[in-house]
Design an enzyme around this catalytic site. Structure first.
Site, PDB file in Angstrom:
ATOM      1  N   CYS A 175      68.868 -15.553   1.990  1.00 60.93           N
ATOM      2  CA  CYS A 175      68.625 -16.719   2.842  1.00 60.93           C
ATOM      3  C   CYS A 175      67.215 -17.251   2.662  1.00 60.93           C
ATOM      4  O   CYS A 175      66.395 -17.212   3.593  1.00 60.93           O
ATOM      5  CB  CYS A 175      68.866 -16.338   4.295  1.00 60.93           C
ATOM      6  SG  CYS A 175      70.470 -15.592   4.532  1.00 60.93           S
TER       7      CYS A 175
ATOM      8  N   ARG B 281      60.077 -11.771  -8.827  1.00 66.32           N
ATOM      9  CA  ARG B 281      59.088 -12.473  -9.660  1.00 66.32           C
ATOM     10  C   ARG B 281      59.284 -13.998  -9.692  1.00 66.32           C
ATOM     11  O   ARG B 281      58.303 -14.734  -9.609  1.00 66.32           O
ATOM     12  CB  ARG B 281      59.051 -11.890 -11.075  1.00 66.32           C
ATOM     13  CG  ARG B 281      58.652 -10.393 -11.099  1.00 66.32           C
ATOM     14  CD  ARG B 281      58.354  -9.904 -12.500  1.00 66.32           C
ATOM     15  NE  ARG B 281      57.162 -10.502 -13.037  1.00 66.32           N
ATOM     16  CZ  ARG B 281      57.134 -11.494 -13.889  1.00 66.32           C
ATOM     17  NH1 ARG B 281      58.254 -11.983 -14.383  1.00 66.32           N
ATOM     18  NH2 ARG B 281      56.005 -11.997 -14.291  1.00 66.32           N
TER      19      ARG B 281
ATOM     20  N   GLU C 153      45.177   0.816 -19.558  1.00 66.34           N
ATOM     21  CA  GLU C 153      46.170   1.083 -18.503  1.00 66.34           C
ATOM     22  C   GLU C 153      47.221  -0.034 -18.438  1.00 66.34           C
ATOM     23  O   GLU C 153      47.352  -0.707 -17.420  1.00 66.34           O
ATOM     24  CB  GLU C 153      45.468   1.278 -17.151  1.00 66.34           C
ATOM     25  CG  GLU C 153      44.392   0.256 -16.882  1.00 66.34           C
ATOM     26  CD  GLU C 153      43.606   0.498 -15.611  1.00 66.34           C
ATOM     27  OE1 GLU C 153      43.505   1.642 -15.164  1.00 66.34           O
ATOM     28  OE2 GLU C 153      43.084  -0.505 -15.077  1.00 66.34           O
TER      29      GLU C 153
ATOM     30  N   TYR D 258      56.023 -15.828  -8.471  1.00 68.46           N
ATOM     31  CA  TYR D 258      55.173 -16.408  -9.537  1.00 68.46           C
ATOM     32  C   TYR D 258      55.857 -17.547 -10.283  1.00 68.46           C
ATOM     33  O   TYR D 258      55.405 -17.923 -11.347  1.00 68.46           O
ATOM     34  CB  TYR D 258      54.834 -15.337 -10.583  1.00 68.46           C
ATOM     35  CG  TYR D 258      54.367 -14.015 -10.055  1.00 68.46           C
ATOM     36  CD1 TYR D 258      53.187 -13.904  -9.320  1.00 68.46           C
ATOM     37  CD2 TYR D 258      55.083 -12.847 -10.318  1.00 68.46           C
ATOM     38  CE1 TYR D 258      52.755 -12.670  -8.859  1.00 68.46           C
ATOM     39  CE2 TYR D 258      54.651 -11.612  -9.851  1.00 68.46           C
ATOM     40  CZ  TYR D 258      53.492 -11.534  -9.120  1.00 68.46           C
ATOM     41  OH  TYR D 258      53.064 -10.314  -8.664  1.00 68.46           O
TER      42      TYR D 258
ATOM     43  N   GLY E  25      47.127  -5.560 -18.886  1.00 70.40           N
ATOM     44  CA  GLY E  25      47.217  -7.022 -18.902  1.00 70.40           C
ATOM     45  C   GLY E  25      47.933  -7.615 -20.099  1.00 70.40           C
ATOM     46  O   GLY E  25      48.109  -8.841 -20.161  1.00 70.40           O
TER      47      GLY E  25
HETATM   48  C1  LIG Z   1      43.771  -2.332 -12.211  1.00 76.29           C
HETATM   49  C2  LIG Z   1      45.022  -2.603 -12.952  1.00 76.29           C
HETATM   50  N1  LIG Z   1      45.243  -1.957 -14.103  1.00 76.29           N
HETATM   51  C3  LIG Z   1      46.374  -2.148 -14.808  1.00 76.29           C
HETATM   52  C4  LIG Z   1      47.329  -3.042 -14.394  1.00 76.29           C
HETATM   53  C5  LIG Z   1      48.553  -3.240 -15.239  1.00 76.29           C
HETATM   54  O1  LIG Z   1      48.646  -4.535 -15.689  1.00 76.29           O
HETATM   55  P1  LIG Z   1      49.790  -4.925 -16.718  1.00 76.29           P
HETATM   56  O2  LIG Z   1      51.068  -4.478 -16.150  1.00 76.29           O
HETATM   57  O3  LIG Z   1      49.691  -6.394 -16.833  1.00 76.29           O
HETATM   58  O4  LIG Z   1      49.471  -4.254 -18.014  1.00 76.29           O
HETATM   59  C6  LIG Z   1      47.138  -3.759 -13.206  1.00 76.29           C
HETATM   60  C7  LIG Z   1      48.138  -4.735 -12.752  1.00 76.29           C
HETATM   61  O5  LIG Z   1      47.876  -5.794 -12.348  1.00 76.29           O
HETATM   62  C8  LIG Z   1      45.956  -3.523 -12.457  1.00 76.29           C
HETATM   63  O6  LIG Z   1      45.731  -4.169 -11.316  1.00 76.29           O
END
Ligand SMILES: Cc1ncc(COP(=O)(O)O)c(C=O)c1O
Length: 399
Positions: free
Chosen positions: A330, A300, A261, A304, A226
């Site tokens: 289109c 994107r 992650e 978004y 995130g």
């Molecule tokens: C469960 C989970 N982990 C990790 C990520 C990676 O997020 P980001 O690319 O914002 O670090 C996401 C992406 O939305 C996710 O859904």
């Protein structure tokens, strides 16, 4: 990179993705350094970018892979990630998907509902292999990002609520093959303020204390990804200090292993789209430039309303004007936005920034367009994926 790209511009196809290896290395090394005091391991969220060449760079720096599908398990193994360095998460999976991963040695799985927890136990039992599982909690936090990216909010479909987890302890306690070892949280993506991460840690701690009291040996916390990146020149870098402190406290207090992650932070600014102006017109007194990249290469902005900075590859002197830049598809939503650029003409090359994350993985063949080639810059420009061919548009069809 841009200086050398100017020299090579004639030999690079447009539209194309270009990745700067040194930026991927810098971004991942930065996170590894920052979170070292937290006893943290990094698993790259493969959904951000599935290019084998990109994944190999990340693997070589010691990170693992976070995946959400059989396909991503397949790609990660192809890139050389060891199966025990792969985390397989998802809101819901089918039996064949779980079996596929367990058979290939994937060790870590999350669950976000009781039925999915039961599915994990059933699959592991079926092939008599023990797996380690994390429960993903919906923390009920609004992370101050686009609503589509706000996965920790109470209304979001993701995660199990704390109450639901509490009410199903007796089921999870009986598992013999899917051992609950950790708590998983991921509150959203593209978060540029530390406060939601810190708030999330407090909630995770509550769950941790509860599960320990219930007799679970919780040794791992996966605190998600995130970490946001500044897409707009006015946006500031995320301040990691409060996040590192909060994660470090959790590790020190409970001796847990921290998993992270992140996806976007590692690759977003390392990727560019090279595109060419192919048509020029006026709309309500404003120049409208149509370029040869669009929502098929970078969805994107359409999804978004995301901003992507654009600059001219060969700078021009003189006045800048308010202009619109749009793709050739289109759809009205196939538009990058409003920019201040010098007067452009057909053939001018533009570089679209921050295209390394959630672009090639969200790309499509809409309007019969071919997926573009990809290049890696590591001092030289190397082609790492050829442009698709027309035959690819109809492969697997029976007609
Ligand atoms: C469960 C989970 N982990 C990790 C990520 C990676 O997020 P980001 O690319 O914002 O670090 C996401 C992406 O939305 C996710 O859904």
């Amino acid at each position: 990179m841009q200086r050398l790209l100017r020299k090579k511009a004639n030999s690079i196809f447009t539209p194309s993705y270009i990745y700067d290896k040194s930026l991927i290395v810098n971004n991942l090394s930065f996170l590894q350094r920052k979170f070292a005091p937290c006893n943290a391991d990094i698993f790259f969220a493969v959904k951000a970018n599935t290019s084998l060449s990109v994944l190999k760079i990340i693997k070589e720096l010691g990170a693992g892979a976070e995946v959400v599908s059989q396909g991503e398990v397949f790609i990660s193994l192809k890139a050389g990630f060891k199966p025990e360095k792969i985390l397989y998460n998802n809101i819901a999976r089918k039996e064949e998907e779980v079996l596929y991963a367990i058979k290939r040695g994937v060790l870590y799985f999350n669950f976000e509902s009781v039925d999915q927890a039961i599915l994990l136990e059933r699959c592991a039992k079926k092939i008599r292999r023990k797996i380690k599982v994390f429960v993903r909690i919906n923390l009920g936090i609004f992370p101050d990002t686009h609503p589509h990216l706000s996965t920790g909010s109470p209304r979001s479909k993701f995660g199990i609520t704390f109450d639901e987890l509490k009410n199903n302890m007796s089921i999870i306690k009986k598992f013999k093959f899917a051992k609950l070892i950790g708590i998983h949280s991921h509150i959203g993506s593209q978060i540029l303020k530390p406060a939601p991460f810190v708030k999330g840690v407090k909630k995770v701690e509550e769950v941790l204390v509860f599960l320990k009291r219930e007799g679970f040996d919780i040794t791992h916390l996966n605190l998600g990804g995130g970490f946001g990146v500044p897409y707009h020149p006015d946006e500031k870098q995320l301040d990691f200090k409060p996040i590192v402190n909060a994660y470090k406290n959790l590790y020190k207090k409970y001796g847990v292993k921290i998993f992270l992650e992140p996806g976007r932070f590692i690759v977003a600014n390392a990727g560019f789209i090279l595109t060419r102006v192919i048509s020029v017109k006026q709309r309500n007194g404003i120049p409208l430039y149509i370029v040869d990249a669009g929502m098929t290469e970078n969805p994107r902005p359409a999804l978004y309303e995301a901003y992507h900075h654009i600059n001219l590859l060969f700078g021009k002197k003189g006045r800048k004007f308010k202009v619109r830049v749009a793709g050739p598809l289109c759809e009205n939503s196939d538009e990058f936005g409003v920019y201040h650029l010098p007067e452009l003409k057909i053939g001018d090359l533009l570089l679209i920034h921050n295209c390394g994350a959630y672009t090639r993985t969200m790309a499509s063949n809409y309007n019969g367009r071919l997926l573009p080639p990809e290049y890696l810059f590591d001092g030289k420009f190397r082609i790492i994926r050829e442009k698709q061919r027309f035959e690819n548009l109809i492969e697997n069809e029976k007609y």
